[in-house]
Design a protein around this motif. Sequence first.
Motif, PDB file in Angstrom:
ATOM      1  N   GLY A 140      45.583  35.501  50.163  1.00  0.00           N
ATOM      2  CA  GLY A 140      46.154  36.177  51.319  1.00  0.00           C
ATOM      3  C   GLY A 140      45.366  37.409  51.722  1.00  0.00           C
ATOM      4  O   GLY A 140      44.143  37.373  51.873  1.00  0.00           O
ATOM      5  N   SER A 141      46.049  38.549  51.872  1.00  0.00           N
ATOM      6  CA  SER A 141      45.414  39.768  52.361  1.00  0.00           C
ATOM      7  C   SER A 141      44.416  40.356  51.374  1.00  0.00           C
ATOM      8  O   SER A 141      43.624  41.231  51.733  1.00  0.00           O
ATOM      9  CB  SER A 141      46.475  40.816  52.686  1.00  0.00           C
ATOM     10  N   THR A 142      44.432  39.895  50.109  1.00  0.00           N
ATOM     11  CA  THR A 142      43.476  40.416  49.120  1.00  0.00           C
ATOM     12  C   THR A 142      42.185  39.596  49.065  1.00  0.00           C
ATOM     13  O   THR A 142      41.274  39.945  48.309  1.00  0.00           O
ATOM     14  CB  THR A 142      44.098  40.471  47.710  1.00  0.00           C
ATOM     15  N   PHE A 143      42.109  38.521  49.835  1.00  0.00           N
ATOM     16  CA  PHE A 143      40.904  37.695  49.850  1.00  0.00           C
ATOM     17  C   PHE A 143      39.729  38.540  50.324  1.00  0.00           C
ATOM     18  O   PHE A 143      39.806  39.255  51.322  1.00  0.00           O
ATOM     19  CB  PHE A 143      41.094  36.500  50.775  1.00  0.00           C
ATOM     20  N   ALA A 144      38.607  38.455  49.603  1.00  0.00           N
ATOM     21  CA  ALA A 144      37.445  39.286  49.919  1.00  0.00           C
ATOM     22  C   ALA A 144      36.177  38.462  50.122  1.00  0.00           C
ATOM     23  O   ALA A 144      35.067  39.003  50.060  1.00  0.00           O
ATOM     24  CB  ALA A 144      37.228  40.323  48.824  1.00  0.00           C
ATOM     25  N   GLY A 145      36.323  37.160  50.365  1.00  0.00           N
ATOM     26  CA  GLY A 145      35.168  36.330  50.646  1.00  0.00           C
ATOM     27  C   GLY A 145      34.816  35.392  49.503  1.00  0.00           C
ATOM     28  O   GLY A 145      35.379  35.492  48.399  1.00  0.00           O
ATOM     29  N   SER A 146      33.892  34.486  49.749  1.00  0.00           N
ATOM     30  CA  SER A 146      33.448  33.538  48.729  1.00  0.00           C
ATOM     31  C   SER A 146      31.997  33.171  48.984  1.00  0.00           C
ATOM     32  O   SER A 146      31.507  33.261  50.110  1.00  0.00           O
ATOM     33  CB  SER A 146      34.328  32.281  48.736  1.00  0.00           C
ATOM     34  N   TRP A 147      31.312  32.748  47.939  1.00  0.00           N
ATOM     35  CA  TRP A 147      29.910  32.382  48.058  1.00  0.00           C
ATOM     36  C   TRP A 147      29.500  31.560  46.842  1.00  0.00           C
ATOM     37  O   TRP A 147      30.242  31.434  45.872  1.00  0.00           O
ATOM     38  CB  TRP A 147      29.023  33.622  48.172  1.00  0.00           C
ATOM     39  N   ILE A 148      28.294  31.010  46.906  1.00  0.00           N
ATOM     40  CA  ILE A 148      27.732  30.250  45.800  1.00  0.00           C
ATOM     41  C   ILE A 148      26.580  31.044  45.216  1.00  0.00           C
ATOM     42  O   ILE A 148      25.743  31.571  45.942  1.00  0.00           O
ATOM     43  CB  ILE A 148      27.271  28.865  46.258  1.00  0.00           C
ATOM     44  N   GLU A 149      26.533  31.122  43.904  1.00  0.00           N
ATOM     45  CA  GLU A 149      25.629  32.031  43.221  1.00  0.00           C
ATOM     46  C   GLU A 149      24.873  31.299  42.111  1.00  0.00           C
ATOM     47  O   GLU A 149      25.442  30.469  41.410  1.00  0.00           O
ATOM     48  CB  GLU A 149      26.471  33.161  42.631  1.00  0.00           C
TER      49      GLU A 149
END
Length: 407
Positions: free
Chosen positions: A77-86
Amino acid sequence: MSSSFSSPRALRRSFLVAAASAVALVSGAASASDRIDPRLQQAMQRDLGISAKQLPQYLQTERTSLLQAGAAERALGSTFAGSWIERQADGSFQFVVASSGTGRAARGLAGVQVRTVRHSLRQLENSFAALQASAKSRVAGVSKPLGGVHSWRVDPVSNSVVVSLAPGAEADGVDFVALSGADASMVVFETDEGVPQLLAEVVGGIEYSWPVGQQYGVCSVGFPVTKGEIKGFATAGHCGKAGQAVNVGPRADKIPLGAFSASDFPGTDTAWVAVNANHILAGKVTDYNGGSVAVKGSVEAPIGAALCRSGRTTFYKCGTIRSKNITANYGASGSVSGLTETNVCTGKGDSGGAWITSEGQAQGVTSGGSLPVGSNDNCSASANTRKTWFQPLNPLLTKYGLTLVTD
């Protein structure tokens, strides 16, 4: 004011992984590499340093990102800060989801590594929006120029809003942020090795060209498209204006191709060319090695995705997505928002060319890049600092009511 203004902060680097088509999501990793065109696989291994043994795990991670990204965002929800592959130290790949809270709601998702950060994505986007509004409100000849401010973007990997500057332009960056009212604690500066430039070139063309006085401007064909019964292709808006006739082939033997049907630049960098009925459209991208890569769709790849681009100047090159929703300042030509930033090599004349993932998902058309002063390309720059931008394809298709031609 935050100490991050006094010196650039080292940004965490991610290794980006290609997006897969929806039909491939149920497939296992063991045979993943079998679905990749051999020429594309070779280019990925050359430009990304992925071995044949690493490729199956690489593709499995990209599938995890497509399956779990939406679920993680909904859970946090509002705490989501993004996502990526590393890429990890041992050469393996990991899908990362960031949260400004505990992240507990996403910790049960298979294949997801949850990372706790300071700012939520919404907070970063609010600061980015303040920079955008400030830049758009400037009045030519009245407001202070942006000067050495090259671009700005939200960067989930570093959990910051990154403002890219020319060497020695920190004062311009400080003024830009201060006047915008953006939260300075979220902003970091980085110094560019080059200068943002559009990539059209006034030389003899081998992709498509148009007359400029006694010479020719040159850009690269993006993706074949249709609009009802009309054939055409998507490309960059700065390459030409609506009504401008274009040709294909060398100047000595040029063939009438069609004309720009619509073109928008600056603000966005979108255009499409309606081609003459006698031309044949093929849902493919040339690899400049005697072959082509089939276009299967246009599923948007995540931050962390590997992809390749094709253009008439630097040919077929691969790299990774660094960030999305970039605003690039092309100086007197104006700024363009909504771009995707990559570390792929490019050069003048590549503008408008096609970007595609390992499994044939069309991503966008080349807009521009940060090129060393006096150079026609940025291929000599290290991949860590190289910046090339493309205009995402799906918004372009929607804007003009176009249908992508697939193989």
